[in-house]
Scaffold this active site. Structure first.
Site, PDB file in Angstrom:
ATOM      1  N   CYS A 100      -6.320   0.501   4.622  1.00  0.00           N
ATOM      2  CA  CYS A 100      -6.121   1.511   3.545  1.00  0.00           C
ATOM      3  C   CYS A 100      -7.254   1.801   3.066  1.00  0.00           C
ATOM      4  O   CYS A 100      -7.658   3.101   2.715  1.00  0.00           O
ATOM      5  CB  CYS A 100      -4.993   0.988   2.557  1.00  0.00           C
ATOM      6  SG  CYS A 100      -4.800   1.998   1.101  1.00  0.00           S
ATOM      7  N   CYS A 196       0.702  -3.042  -0.807  1.00  0.00           N
ATOM      8  CA  CYS A 196       0.888  -1.969  -1.725  1.00  0.00           C
ATOM      9  C   CYS A 196       2.052  -1.160  -1.622  1.00  0.00           C
ATOM     10  O   CYS A 196       3.005  -0.918  -2.651  1.00  0.00           O
ATOM     11  CB  CYS A 196      -0.278  -1.152  -1.888  1.00  0.00           C
ATOM     12  SG  CYS A 196      -0.831  -0.286  -0.252  1.00  0.00           S
TER      13      CYS A 196
END
Length: 383
Positions: A100, A196
């Site tokens: 990410c 997340c």
């Protein structure tokens, strides 16, 4: 004189909020940017996107900066989540936060920030960037207990040259003090934990939404069947909880740990005892490499390495692949490492300087760093 524009990635948390305030105090033209990287697919019990955005707006109003939201959910699913599922399907345990950072926060986000007229971006990560002789180095944060360079090791020179980490030289305790002193509305907000897009929900429940169960035998190193697993994707090396085994009467009575996966036979191997030789590795091989300076260390170089976040740097020797064109590398550790896991990142350091790293493909286990006799030959190893 025109102020230098910095776009700050704001998550609604304390770290990114203090980052924005510090840069504003230093005279930068600060713009906050809130990224939505996951489309909420439930009733909000686990996802906090709405509240995070409210917190970002409240902080921006207090410190006097403009803020906007951008949706990178499509990019995230294509570049990060798809790879996450592929790795788990193959029996490995990926770290989506590493990908990410490289693909979203310091690529899609960086590109968007540049389109807003920014010269630099900043985030609330605990790390440092240092320019030396025209090159950029990624360093650990001064507060080693909060250092996040492990997750940033895939950043390249172009990305680092446009990045600031204002919290890299500030202890976490001081960041909390600043938040309270300036009256940030989220000053007491807890730090986020977990992956997340999963939030605080049970990981196995989340993964089962996307990957089917595939039961198979659970065996010991000598081939004895001691139970049944629900699917290799739902277990990781070194796992203790959730295996479903207690201390066997004819065994040592010690806790069980996941030690290996045989993809060909859909077998999960488990061992008893934290110090079992199948859980210890002296060597590993890693691929899909990324070097901060653009090139690897010298063959035979001594360095420190982490095979998991918050692990102390383990002294080791770096080895380049012998075959031309093969970018993989090997590490030989001075001392055996516990539960080295395929799919995780092996990150190299020279003191505080992060050199880069790669994705672990295989690890040799056993008493002398080689596979013990009788171990299944088709374990999760090279891609």
């Amino acid at each position: 004189m025109t102020k230098r524009r910095v776009v700050v990635g704001m998550s609604g948390g304390v770290d990114s909020s203090v980052t924005a305030w510090l840069l504003k105090e230093q005279g930068y033209d600060v713009v906050g940017l809130f990224m939505k990287n996951w489309e909420d697919d439930d009733d909000g019990e686990y996802c906090s996107t709405r509240q995070d955005w409210i917190d970002v707006v409240s902080v921006a109003d207090l410190i006097g900066i403009d803020v906007e939201a951008v949706n990178f959910a499509a990019e995230y699913k294509d570049r990060v989540f798809a790879e996450f599922l592929r790795e788990y399907s193959a029996g490995r345990t990926p770290n989506p936060d590493v990908l990410c950072n490289a693909e979203i926060k310091f690529k899609a986000f960086l590109d968007h920030a540049m389109s807003l007229g920014a010269q630099t971006i900043a985030t609330g990560h605990y790390a440092r960037v240092r320019e030396r002789d025209g090159r950029f180095e990624l360093l650990k944060a001064f507060d080693h207990t909060k250092d996040q360079s492990y997750f940033l090791h895939r950043l390249n020179q172009a990305q680092l040259s446009k990045t600031m980490f204002p919290l890299g030289e500030i202890p976490k305790t001081r960041v909390r003090e600043i938040a309270a002193q300036i009256g940030l509305p989220n000053a007491k907000k807890k730090d986020s934990t977990g992956i997340c897009f999963i939030g605080e929900r049970p990981f196995r429940d989340f993964l089962n939404r996307y990957l089917p169960t595939k039961p198979g035998p659970m065996k010991t190193p000598d081939g004895k069947t001691v139970g049944e697993h629900i699917g290799l994707a739902f277990y990781t090396f070194g796992q203790r909880k959730g295996i479903g085994l207690g201390g066997s009467k004819d065994g040592s009575g010690e806790p069980w740990f996941v030690a290996a996966k045989d993809i060909a036979s859909n077998t999960l191997y488990v061992v008893q005892g934290h110090d079992h030789p199948w859980l210890r590795s002296r060597e590993l091989v890693a691929g899909n490499v990324s070097w901060v300076a653009g090139e690897p260390p010298a063959d035979g170089a001594r360095c420190g390495a982490k095979t998991r976040y918050r692990q102390a740097d383990a002294p080791c020797a770096f080895g380049r692949a012998a075959q031309a064109g093969d970018e993989r590398f090997s590490l030989v550790f001075d001392e055996p490492q516990w539960a080295v896991t395929p799919g995780q990142s092996a990150v190299l350091y020279d003191g505080d300087v992060c050199l880069g790293g790669g994705i672990i493909e295989s690890a040799a286990t056993g008493r002398a760093g080689t596979a013990p006799a009788g171990r299944a030959p088709a374990l999760v190893e090279a891609r």
